[in-house]
Design an enzyme around this catalytic site. Structure first.
Site, PDB file in Angstrom:
ATOM      1  N   GLY A   1       0.998  -1.211  -0.069  1.00  0.00           N
ATOM      2  CA  GLY A   1      -0.077   0.045   0.011  1.00  0.00           C
ATOM      3  C   GLY A   1       0.833   1.265  -0.041  1.00  0.00           C
ATOM      4  O   GLY A   1       1.907   1.266   0.750  1.00  0.00           O
TER       5      GLY A   1
ATOM      6  N   ASP B   1      -1.421   5.121  -6.409  1.00  0.00           N
ATOM      7  CA  ASP B   1       0.132   4.760  -6.039  1.00  0.00           C
ATOM      8  C   ASP B   1       1.056   5.818  -6.634  1.00  0.00           C
ATOM      9  O   ASP B   1       1.852   5.998  -6.252  1.00  0.00           O
ATOM     10  CB  ASP B   1       0.550   3.330  -6.578  1.00  0.00           C
ATOM     11  CG  ASP B   1      -0.212   2.358  -5.974  1.00  0.00           C
ATOM     12  OD1 ASP B   1      -1.218   1.774  -6.142  1.00  0.00           O
ATOM     13  OD2 ASP B   1       0.655   1.705  -4.918  1.00  0.00           O
TER      14      ASP B   1
HETATM   15  O1  MRU Z   1       0.648  -3.942  -4.583  1.00  0.00           O
HETATM   16  P1  MRU Z   1       0.268  -3.296  -3.367  1.00  0.00           P
HETATM   17  O2  MRU Z   1      -0.774  -4.051  -2.580  1.00  0.00           O
HETATM   18  O3  MRU Z   1       1.182  -2.463  -2.562  1.00  0.00           O
HETATM   19  O4  MRU Z   1      -0.736  -1.959  -4.138  1.00  0.00           O
HETATM   20  C1  MRU Z   1      -1.615  -1.135  -3.403  1.00  0.00           C
HETATM   21  C2  MRU Z   1      -2.636  -0.309  -4.145  1.00  0.00           C
HETATM   22  O5  MRU Z   1      -2.548  -0.476  -5.505  1.00  0.00           O
HETATM   23  C3  MRU Z   1      -3.623   0.460  -3.496  1.00  0.00           C
HETATM   24  O6  MRU Z   1      -4.538   0.659  -4.164  1.00  0.00           O
HETATM   25  C4  MRU Z   1      -2.766   2.135  -3.394  1.00  0.00           C
HETATM   26  O7  MRU Z   1      -1.480   1.834  -2.742  1.00  0.00           O
HETATM   27  C5  MRU Z   1      -3.570   2.764  -2.571  1.00  0.00           C
HETATM   28  S1  MRU Z   1      -3.312   2.146  -0.851  1.00  0.00           S
HETATM   29  C6  MRU Z   1      -3.892   3.516   0.329  1.00  0.00           C
END
Ligand code: MRU
Length: 358
Positions: free
Chosen positions: A55, A246
């Site tokens: 996240g 992200d």
């Molecule tokens: O691969 P991840 O689980 O780190 O990806 C996370 C996401 O894509 C979330 O939707 C994004 O980070 C927003 S989290 C507040």
């Protein structure tokens, strides 16, 4: 709403205590709640790479604590500790490529290092900076929850069916969540009938993490396959798709978990509103458009296997874990600095000139 959100808090994933970074191992959820302790920058970088912590905001916060841990070790080793700490910065920066919060947090830690004056205690200063990053993310979550709920209320005040993707909650942030923070707030205000959670193949952030977080709080949640999203929009009266981000570029393009782009296309087709919720640490004004965002590709085994068990034929797998949603498919970007409706480059530039609202 602030007090009610604080009172409803159940989950946290990052804990800085006894001079170590404790991370709830998200690879093991929802079956086991196991905490891993990181005592140096290398173990934090490894935890980010392996998705013990994930996240965008949570990755940035963890990296900041990683720098504080690195400094302690480098100072204890003696010699040119600043040069040695540089390699910790590089290690942390190489842990994952797409979420810009990681680089934003590392920059803040580097700037703090550069501001140290003779007689300052570097360890205390870096630890305080990491804690400030953590705390301000939590505050940003609270502000965004309020702004997102106000936006929903302005559009349609009655009960909402909401579709979300990936995990954007307490597990992904320093507080209550970005998209999931808005959903939590809307639930507390009596504005949510049901949340539909995309399972979010291949890592299953939706079925393993979002469904677990919402069920823990008694928020009605139904899981659906990612491929059911368009059908859901057509048949279940979804009024909002609410997701996190992200990296958001200067023109308002949004990189988020793979599958977000097709949700936005479907939402536009079905007249469903599309909201992105992210702190301003996710905005990268150095990139003009989403085409410039590095998209992480992970091991094909994440796609081909479940729990180490092979599912499909023995063929190569393409596993990009983020995609880019163009700004013109987005109704609103909600940040702690304010809301940008129908984002474009001029509106994003204006937003970044504003102060935080908390
Ligand atoms: O691969 P991840 O689980 O780190 O990806 C996370 C996401 O894509 C979330 O939707 C994004 O980070 C927003 S989290 C507040």
């Amino acid at each position: 709403m602030r007090e009610r959100l604080l009172a409803a808090e159940k989950v946290k994933a990052i804990d800085w205590r006894d001079g170590a970074l404790h991370l709830l191992d998200q690879r093991r959820l929802p079956f086991e709640e196991i905490w891993l302790a990181c005592h140096d920058a290398a173990s934090v970088a490894q935890a980010i790479r392996d998705m013990v912590v994930r996240g965008a905001p949570a990755i940035g916060i963890s990296a900041a604590y990683g720098v504080a841990l690195g400094a302690r070790l480098r100072l204890a080793e003696g010699g040119d500790w600043r040069a040695a700490l540089d390699s910790d910065f590089s290690l942390l920066a190489a842990s994952r490529p797409t979420a810009v919060n990681l680089f934003w947090a590392l920059n803040r830690m580097r700037e703090r290092l550069q501001r140290l004056r003779d007689g300052d205690d570097p360890l205390a200063a870096l630890e305080a900076e990491a804690m400030a990053i953590h705390l301000s993310d939590r505050e940003a979550n609270l502000t965004m929850a309020q702004l997102g709920v106000d936006l929903i209320r302005r559009n349609q005040g009655n009960l909402q069916n909401i579709l979300t993707h990936c995990n954007t909650g307490a597990l992904a942030t320093g507080g209550f969540g970005t998209a999931l923070g808005v959903i939590r707030g809307a639930w507390l205000e009596g504005m949510v009938e049901r949340v539909y959670a995309d399972e979010t193949r291949p890592w299953l952030q939706g079925s393993r993490l979002t469904a677990w977080e919402l069920a823990n709080e008694g928020i009605p949640v139904t899981l659906n396959a990612d491929s059911a999203a368009a059908h859901l929009m057509k048949t279940r009266g979804i009024s909002w798709v609410i997701v996190g981000a992200d990296r958001i570029t200067a023109n308002g393009d949004v990189a988020n978990k793979i599958g977000t782009y097709q949700l936005a296309v479907s939402a536009m087709h079905h007249g469903v509103k599309f909201m992105v919720v992210a702190p301003s640490s996710t905005i990268d004004m150095s990139l003009a458009t989403g085409d410039e965002i590095p998209i992480e590709e992970r091991d094909g085994r994440e796609l081909l296997e479940v729990g180490g068990q092979r599912l499909g034929a023995d063929v190569p797998a393409f596993n990009p874990v983020f995609d880019v949603t163009p700004a013109d498919l987005i109704d609103a970007i909600v940040t702690e600095r304010g809301v940008v409706e129908r984002p474009d480059a001029a509106k994003m530039a204006q937003l970044m000139c504003r102060k935080r609202l908390h």
